[in-house]
Design a protein around this motif. Sequence first.
Motif, PDB file in Angstrom:
ATOM      1  N   ILE A  12       0.870  -1.177   0.000  1.00  0.00           N
ATOM      2  CA  ILE A  12       0.000   0.000   0.000  1.00  0.00           C
ATOM      3  C   ILE A  12       0.903   1.221   0.000  1.00  0.00           C
ATOM      4  N   LEU A  13       0.901   1.949  -1.118  1.00  0.00           N
ATOM      5  CA  LEU A  13       1.802   3.083  -1.311  1.00  0.00           C
ATOM      6  C   LEU A  13       1.376   4.279  -0.454  1.00  0.00           C
ATOM      7  N   PRO A  14       2.253   5.279  -0.339  1.00  0.00           N
ATOM      8  CA  PRO A  14       1.932   6.432   0.525  1.00  0.00           C
ATOM      9  C   PRO A  14       0.637   7.156   0.154  1.00  0.00           C
ATOM     10  N   ASP A  15       0.211   7.095  -1.128  1.00  0.00           N
ATOM     11  CA  ASP A  15      -1.023   7.767  -1.538  1.00  0.00           C
ATOM     12  C   ASP A  15      -2.262   6.895  -1.339  1.00  0.00           C
ATOM     13  N   GLY A  16      -2.081   5.668  -0.851  1.00  0.00           N
ATOM     14  CA  GLY A  16      -3.196   4.749  -0.640  1.00  0.00           C
ATOM     15  C   GLY A  16      -3.424   3.779  -1.778  1.00  0.00           C
ATOM     16  N   THR A  17      -2.670   3.894  -2.867  1.00  0.00           N
ATOM     17  CA  THR A  17      -2.783   2.952  -3.986  1.00  0.00           C
ATOM     18  C   THR A  17      -2.329   1.566  -3.539  1.00  0.00           C
ATOM     19  N   LYS A  18      -3.119   0.548  -3.944  1.00  0.00           N
ATOM     20  CA  LYS A  18      -2.783  -0.837  -3.588  1.00  0.00           C
ATOM     21  C   LYS A  18      -2.119  -1.525  -4.779  1.00  0.00           C
ATOM     22  N   VAL A  19      -1.060  -2.259  -4.491  1.00  0.00           N
ATOM     23  CA  VAL A  19      -0.319  -2.956  -5.540  1.00  0.00           C
ATOM     24  C   VAL A  19      -0.098  -4.402  -5.114  1.00  0.00           C
ATOM     25  N   TRP A  20      -0.455  -5.334  -6.007  1.00  0.00           N
ATOM     26  CA  TRP A  20      -0.148  -6.749  -5.800  1.00  0.00           C
ATOM     27  C   TRP A  20       0.999  -7.098  -6.744  1.00  0.00           C
ATOM     28  N   LEU A  21       2.100  -7.567  -6.202  1.00  0.00           N
ATOM     29  CA  LEU A  21       3.292  -7.865  -6.993  1.00  0.00           C
ATOM     30  C   LEU A  21       3.408  -9.375  -7.180  1.00  0.00           C
ATOM     31  N   ASN A  22       3.469  -9.818  -8.435  1.00  0.00           N
ATOM     32  CA  ASN A  22       3.576 -11.242  -8.739  1.00  0.00           C
ATOM     33  C   ASN A  22       5.018 -11.706  -8.573  1.00  0.00           C
ATOM     34  N   ALA A  23       5.246 -13.009  -8.808  1.00  0.00           N
ATOM     35  CA  ALA A  23       6.579 -13.597  -8.637  1.00  0.00           C
ATOM     36  C   ALA A  23       7.581 -12.992  -9.615  1.00  0.00           C
ATOM     37  N   ALA A  24       8.858 -12.962  -9.196  1.00  0.00           N
ATOM     38  CA  ALA A  24       9.968 -12.479 -10.029  1.00  0.00           C
ATOM     39  C   ALA A  24       9.685 -11.081 -10.580  1.00  0.00           C
ATOM     40  N   SER A  25       9.248 -10.180  -9.702  1.00  0.00           N
ATOM     41  CA  SER A  25       8.882  -8.823 -10.116  1.00  0.00           C
ATOM     42  C   SER A  25       9.448  -7.805  -9.128  1.00  0.00           C
ATOM     43  N   SER A  26       9.478  -6.535  -9.542  1.00  0.00           N
ATOM     44  CA  SER A  26       9.951  -5.485  -8.645  1.00  0.00           C
ATOM     45  C   SER A  26       9.213  -4.182  -8.914  1.00  0.00           C
ATOM     46  N   LEU A  27       9.042  -3.379  -7.878  1.00  0.00           N
ATOM     47  CA  LEU A  27       8.386  -2.076  -7.978  1.00  0.00           C
ATOM     48  C   LEU A  27       9.239  -1.046  -7.242  1.00  0.00           C
ATOM     49  N   LYS A  28       9.586   0.031  -7.966  1.00  0.00           N
ATOM     50  CA  LYS A  28      10.376   1.133  -7.384  1.00  0.00           C
ATOM     51  C   LYS A  28       9.465   2.352  -7.294  1.00  0.00           C
ATOM     52  N   PHE A  29       9.474   3.044  -6.139  1.00  0.00           N
ATOM     53  CA  PHE A  29       8.548   4.157  -5.924  1.00  0.00           C
ATOM     54  C   PHE A  29       9.134   5.120  -4.892  1.00  0.00           C
ATOM     55  N   PRO A  30       8.720   6.398  -4.928  1.00  0.00           N
ATOM     56  CA  PRO A  30       9.210   7.373  -3.936  1.00  0.00           C
ATOM     57  C   PRO A  30       8.470   7.223  -2.616  1.00  0.00           C
ATOM     58  N   LEU A  31       9.080   7.713  -1.555  1.00  0.00           N
ATOM     59  CA  LEU A  31       8.427   7.652  -0.246  1.00  0.00           C
ATOM     60  C   LEU A  31       7.247   8.607  -0.157  1.00  0.00           C
ATOM     61  N   SER A  32       7.245   9.650  -0.993  1.00  0.00           N
ATOM     62  CA  SER A  32       6.141  10.601  -1.004  1.00  0.00           C
ATOM     63  C   SER A  32       5.941  11.124  -2.423  1.00  0.00           C
ATOM     64  N   PHE A  33       4.649  11.363  -2.774  1.00  0.00           N
ATOM     65  CA  PHE A  33       4.326  11.920  -4.091  1.00  0.00           C
ATOM     66  C   PHE A  33       3.992  13.410  -4.004  1.00  0.00           C
ATOM     67  N   ALA A  34       4.062  14.001  -2.796  1.00  0.00           N
ATOM     68  CA  ALA A  34       3.529  15.349  -2.568  1.00  0.00           C
ATOM     69  C   ALA A  34       4.200  16.414  -3.421  1.00  0.00           C
ATOM     70  N   SER A  35       5.495  16.303  -3.664  1.00  0.00           N
ATOM     71  CA  SER A  35       6.213  17.367  -4.376  1.00  0.00           C
ATOM     72  C   SER A  35       6.218  17.170  -5.889  1.00  0.00           C
ATOM     73  N   SER A  36       5.585  16.094  -6.376  1.00  0.00           N
ATOM     74  CA  SER A  36       5.621  15.780  -7.803  1.00  0.00           C
ATOM     75  C   SER A  36       4.290  16.138  -8.467  1.00  0.00           C
ATOM     76  N   VAL A  37       4.353  16.450  -9.761  1.00  0.00           N
ATOM     77  CA  VAL A  37       3.126  16.732 -10.509  1.00  0.00           C
ATOM     78  C   VAL A  37       2.390  15.445 -10.843  1.00  0.00           C
ATOM     79  N   ASP A  38       3.102  14.324 -10.784  1.00  0.00           N
ATOM     80  CA  ASP A  38       2.465  13.033 -11.002  1.00  0.00           C
ATOM     81  C   ASP A  38       2.991  12.019  -9.996  1.00  0.00           C
ATOM     82  N   ARG A  39       2.322  10.878  -9.951  1.00  0.00           N
ATOM     83  CA  ARG A  39       2.741   9.786  -9.062  1.00  0.00           C
ATOM     84  C   ARG A  39       3.355   8.701  -9.945  1.00  0.00           C
ATOM     85  N   LYS A  40       4.662   8.648  -9.951  1.00  0.00           N
ATOM     86  CA  LYS A  40       5.359   7.784 -10.911  1.00  0.00           C
ATOM     87  C   LYS A  40       6.067   6.629 -10.193  1.00  0.00           C
TER      88      LYS A  40
END
Length: 392
Positions: free
Chosen positions: A191-219
């Motif tokens: 569950i990312l800082p903005d409340g988005t839920k992510v299910w990660l399957n096997a042999a996978s990776s997700l990179k994300f910032p600790l906060s989206f507040a200062s960005s124009v988008d959530r990348k």
Amino acid sequence: MYMNPLMTDIEFRELATKCQEGIATEEEQAAFDEAYQLLLNRHPSWDTERMGEKNALREEIYEGLVSRVNKHKANHKVYSIARYMSAAAVLIIVGVAAYLFLNKSDRKEQSLAAKIVPGTNTATLTLGDGRKINLSDAENGALVEQTGIQITKSADGQLLYKVEGTEEGVDQSKISYNTVETPKGGQYQIILPDGTKVWLNAASSLKFPLSFASSVDRKVELNGEAYFEVRKDKSHPFKVINEGQEVEVLGTHFNINGYKDEGAIKTTLLEGSVKVSSTYGVNSEEVIIRSGEQAVLTKRGIEVVKKDIEQVVDWKNGDFIFQQESLKDVMSKIGRWYNVKVVYDQDVNQKLTFSGQMSRSNSIFEILKSLESTDEIKFEIKESTIKVTNKD
């Protein structure tokens, strides 16, 4: 026909089958009894690992024989109790021998397959400073706090990012990136800082910032496969970056399969709409897909097709659902989930297609036996490798 010292394994199996079915002649029965006795003399001890628990095996065979004996009694005159018990004893002995030899290969396969287990909730969290946390070993509760963000592992196997106070209070000058990575045989929910839920399957990776507040988008950046339930925020679009693709949404549910060994990135929408853009080469291409559609991106471009949603997110729901899927794709999914290597005999047609549904919690033995029931292929297990061959 009496026991021949040169009797082949096939001949012995044929005799065993006849004895099991009750169609053997007296001579064939005598030949089988002689062969069976010789085998007992060669192997006087009971091999529990290969044969199973002796009493359990006897009960299993006996249950199968009772119906046959009862049928025989209904169609023939009743024998004395002593004669009946003697006949039953002979049947059980014959049944045990036939059972062992006809199922020897299955039992060996089961023993080898027992070492290969289904995947579990397991992943590694890499913090911005390079520290790694094994989420399987970590205790439930607060794991670490970074620049105003509390990272917690829940009892049901989720990784939660919670802002302490408000996002405006987070030190944006020190925002770093975290990465959650699952191995083969692993999966995890975030569950990312903005409340988005992510299910990660096997042999996978997700990179994300600790906060989206200062960005124009959530990348975020994805390798492998993940299912997203994006929290709505019209002022901050949510973007998923794959190698060669960018997906942009405001708030919706979708699945991205971007395993590099599959030769395509497949983005499937469950509800709402998303924009899929190709970043291959100098000429960009983009399409809008809607619920029930899948964008298939290759270096040739983007193709939009209709797709069965239930089949696409089968992994998230704990199943394998195959709908005319090639042998190669089926075994790729199995290999990732059970953490095994899959190799093929040269003459195996990897384009064979399969349809069916099985639970991902099933043993590898059950999964492979289901595939073998098509009478097209068979499998051999050696340590953590599955070899696929044509059925004789």
